[in-house]
Design a protein around this motif. Structure first.
Motif, PDB file in Angstrom:
ATOM      1  N   LYS A  17       6.586 -12.974 -32.934  1.00 27.31           N
ATOM      2  CA  LYS A  17       6.962 -14.125 -32.112  1.00 27.31           C
ATOM      3  C   LYS A  17       6.079 -14.215 -30.861  1.00 27.31           C
ATOM      4  N   VAL A  18       5.802 -13.040 -30.265  1.00 24.23           N
ATOM      5  CA  VAL A  18       4.965 -13.043 -29.053  1.00 24.23           C
ATOM      6  C   VAL A  18       3.564 -13.505 -29.397  1.00 24.23           C
ATOM      7  N   TYR A  19       2.994 -12.978 -30.476  1.00 26.77           N
ATOM      8  CA  TYR A  19       1.642 -13.363 -30.863  1.00 26.77           C
ATOM      9  C   TYR A  19       1.587 -14.806 -31.382  1.00 26.77           C
ATOM     10  N   ALA A  20       2.671 -15.299 -31.938  1.00 23.98           N
ATOM     11  CA  ALA A  20       2.688 -16.671 -32.446  1.00 23.98           C
ATOM     12  C   ALA A  20       2.569 -17.669 -31.302  1.00 23.98           C
ATOM     13  N   LYS A  21       3.127 -17.323 -30.153  1.00 21.71           N
ATOM     14  CA  LYS A  21       3.068 -18.229 -29.011  1.00 21.71           C
ATOM     15  C   LYS A  21       1.773 -18.060 -28.208  1.00 21.71           C
ATOM     16  N   MET A  22       1.065 -16.955 -28.416  1.00 21.33           N
ATOM     17  CA  MET A  22      -0.139 -16.653 -27.664  1.00 21.33           C
ATOM     18  C   MET A  22      -1.346 -17.311 -28.325  1.00 21.33           C
ATOM     19  N   PRO A  23      -2.268 -17.863 -27.524  1.00 19.05           N
ATOM     20  CA  PRO A  23      -3.477 -18.448 -28.120  1.00 19.05           C
ATOM     21  C   PRO A  23      -4.350 -17.365 -28.767  1.00 19.05           C
ATOM     22  N   LEU A  24      -5.053 -17.732 -29.802  1.00 18.52           N
ATOM     23  CA  LEU A  24      -5.911 -16.802 -30.530  1.00 18.52           C
ATOM     24  C   LEU A  24      -6.990 -16.213 -29.631  1.00 18.52           C
ATOM     25  N   ARG A  25      -7.440 -16.991 -28.671  1.00 21.99           N
ATOM     26  CA  ARG A  25      -8.450 -16.532 -27.729  1.00 21.99           C
ATOM     27  C   ARG A  25      -7.988 -15.247 -27.022  1.00 21.99           C
ATOM     28  N   TYR A  26      -6.748 -15.214 -26.549  1.00 20.65           N
ATOM     29  CA  TYR A  26      -6.216 -14.040 -25.835  1.00 20.65           C
ATOM     30  C   TYR A  26      -5.998 -12.861 -26.788  1.00 20.65           C
ATOM     31  N   VAL A  27      -5.586 -13.154 -27.991  1.00 19.06           N
ATOM     32  CA  VAL A  27      -5.343 -12.087 -28.966  1.00 19.06           C
ATOM     33  C   VAL A  27      -6.648 -11.359 -29.296  1.00 19.06           C
ATOM     34  N   ILE A  29      -9.570 -11.482 -27.239  1.00 14.99           N
ATOM     35  CA  ILE A  29     -10.303 -11.059 -26.038  1.00 14.99           C
ATOM     36  C   ILE A  29      -9.649  -9.863 -25.363  1.00 14.99           C
ATOM     37  N   VAL A  30      -8.332  -9.831 -25.241  1.00 15.13           N
ATOM     38  CA  VAL A  30      -7.649  -8.785 -24.484  1.00 15.13           C
ATOM     39  C   VAL A  30      -7.921  -7.383 -25.066  1.00 15.13           C
ATOM     40  N   PRO A  31      -7.779  -7.153 -26.365  1.00 19.23           N
ATOM     41  CA  PRO A  31      -8.092  -5.810 -26.880  1.00 19.23           C
ATOM     42  C   PRO A  31      -9.563  -5.425 -26.669  1.00 19.23           C
ATOM     43  N   PHE A  32     -10.448  -6.400 -26.791  1.00 26.62           N
ATOM     44  CA  PHE A  32     -11.866  -6.144 -26.581  1.00 26.62           C
ATOM     45  C   PHE A  32     -12.128  -5.723 -25.135  1.00 26.62           C
ATOM     46  N   ILE A  33     -11.531  -6.410 -24.192  1.00 25.51           N
ATOM     47  CA  ILE A  33     -11.701  -6.073 -22.773  1.00 25.51           C
ATOM     48  C   ILE A  33     -11.082  -4.711 -22.475  1.00 25.51           C
ATOM     49  N   LEU A  34      -9.939  -4.408 -23.074  1.00 25.31           N
ATOM     50  CA  LEU A  34      -9.322  -3.100 -22.869  1.00 25.31           C
ATOM     51  C   LEU A  34     -10.216  -1.977 -23.395  1.00 25.31           C
ATOM     52  N   GLN A  35     -10.837  -2.198 -24.549  1.00 27.45           N
ATOM     53  CA  GLN A  35     -11.754  -1.190 -25.084  1.00 27.45           C
ATOM     54  C   GLN A  35     -12.954  -0.990 -24.168  1.00 27.45           C
ATOM     55  N   ILE A  36     -13.500  -2.070 -23.672  1.00 27.82           N
ATOM     56  CA  ILE A  36     -14.647  -1.964 -22.774  1.00 27.82           C
ATOM     57  C   ILE A  36     -14.254  -1.218 -21.499  1.00 27.82           C
ATOM     58  N   CYS A  37     -13.115  -1.574 -20.917  1.00 29.79           N
ATOM     59  CA  CYS A  37     -12.653  -0.899 -19.697  1.00 29.79           C
ATOM     60  C   CYS A  37     -12.403   0.585 -19.963  1.00 29.79           C
ATOM     61  N   GLY A  38     -11.817   0.895 -21.087  1.00 30.57           N
ATOM     62  CA  GLY A  38     -11.577   2.300 -21.435  1.00 30.57           C
ATOM     63  C   GLY A  38     -12.874   3.070 -21.601  1.00 30.57           C
ATOM     64  N   ALA A  39     -13.838   2.477 -22.284  1.00 27.80           N
ATOM     65  CA  ALA A  39     -15.126   3.157 -22.502  1.00 27.80           C
ATOM     66  C   ALA A  39     -15.865   3.344 -21.183  1.00 27.80           C
ATOM     67  N   VAL A  40     -15.875   2.315 -20.347  1.00 22.66           N
ATOM     68  CA  VAL A  40     -16.555   2.413 -19.050  1.00 22.66           C
ATOM     69  C   VAL A  40     -15.864   3.452 -18.169  1.00 22.66           C
ATOM     70  N   GLY A  41     -14.547   3.448 -18.180  1.00 22.00           N
ATOM     71  CA  GLY A  41     -13.811   4.429 -17.390  1.00 22.00           C
ATOM     72  C   GLY A  41     -14.077   5.850 -17.855  1.00 22.00           C
ATOM     73  N   LEU A  42     -14.090   6.061 -19.158  1.00 19.44           N
ATOM     74  CA  LEU A  42     -14.348   7.394 -19.707  1.00 19.44           C
ATOM     75  C   LEU A  42     -15.762   7.858 -19.379  1.00 19.44           C
ATOM     76  N   VAL A  43     -16.739   6.988 -19.558  1.00 16.39           N
ATOM     77  CA  VAL A  43     -18.124   7.349 -19.242  1.00 16.39           C
ATOM     78  C   VAL A  43     -18.266   7.626 -17.744  1.00 16.39           C
ATOM     79  N   GLY A  44     -17.629   6.829 -16.923  1.00 14.21           N
ATOM     80  CA  GLY A  44     -17.673   7.064 -15.473  1.00 14.21           C
ATOM     81  C   GLY A  44     -17.064   8.392 -15.094  1.00 14.21           C
ATOM     82  N   TYR A  45     -15.932   8.715 -15.674  1.00 16.32           N
ATOM     83  CA  TYR A  45     -15.268   9.989 -15.386  1.00 16.32           C
ATOM     84  C   TYR A  45     -16.134  11.163 -15.817  1.00 16.32           C
ATOM     85  N   LEU A  46     -16.676  11.091 -17.031  1.00 18.00           N
ATOM     86  CA  LEU A  46     -17.526  12.178 -17.529  1.00 18.00           C
ATOM     87  C   LEU A  46     -18.800  12.319 -16.697  1.00 18.00           C
TER      88      LEU A  46
END
Length: 105
Positions: A17-27, A29-46
């Motif tokens: 239901k949550v994803y049905a109301k959400m635009p495909l663009r957000y579905v 883009i958001v995981p992609f941005i989270l992956q990028i932030c996670g990778a950048v954060g991990l590389v920065g920490y290391l």
């Protein structure tokens, strides 16, 4: 077995239901941005941890080098009076230096 599947089905419905109301663009883009932030954060920490390790190793090397140089200078400084005394003792033993004649000495 049916009771265990009931919460999973209700969760799937809620997510659907949550994803049905959400635009495909957000579905997409958001995981992609989270992956990028996670990778950048991990590389920065290391990178930060590796930099700290390198600084600690360099500081240890510099401390050791400074200690070695100080020891070398002290050995040189403290050896000179001993050598002078040995030269004077040798001169006295050879009769080149007379301790009773202070003017000549």
């Amino acid at each position: 077995m049916l009771s265990k599947l009931q919460p999973v089905k209700s969760f799937n419905r809620l997510v659907g239901k949550v994803y049905a109301k959400m635009p495909l663009r957000y579905v997409l883009i958001v995981p992609f941005i989270l992956q990028i932030c996670g990778a950048v954060g991990l590389v920065g920490y290391l990178s930060y941890q590796n930099g700290q390790k390198a600084v600690r190793e360099l500081a240890t090397q510099l401390e050791n080098e400074i200690c070695d140089r100080i020891e070398q200078h002290l050995d040189s400084y403290l050896t000179t009076p001993k050598q002078i005394n040995q030269i004077n003792l040798d001169a006295i033993e050879l009769g080149l230096l007379n301790l009773s004649d202070f003017q000549t000495t």
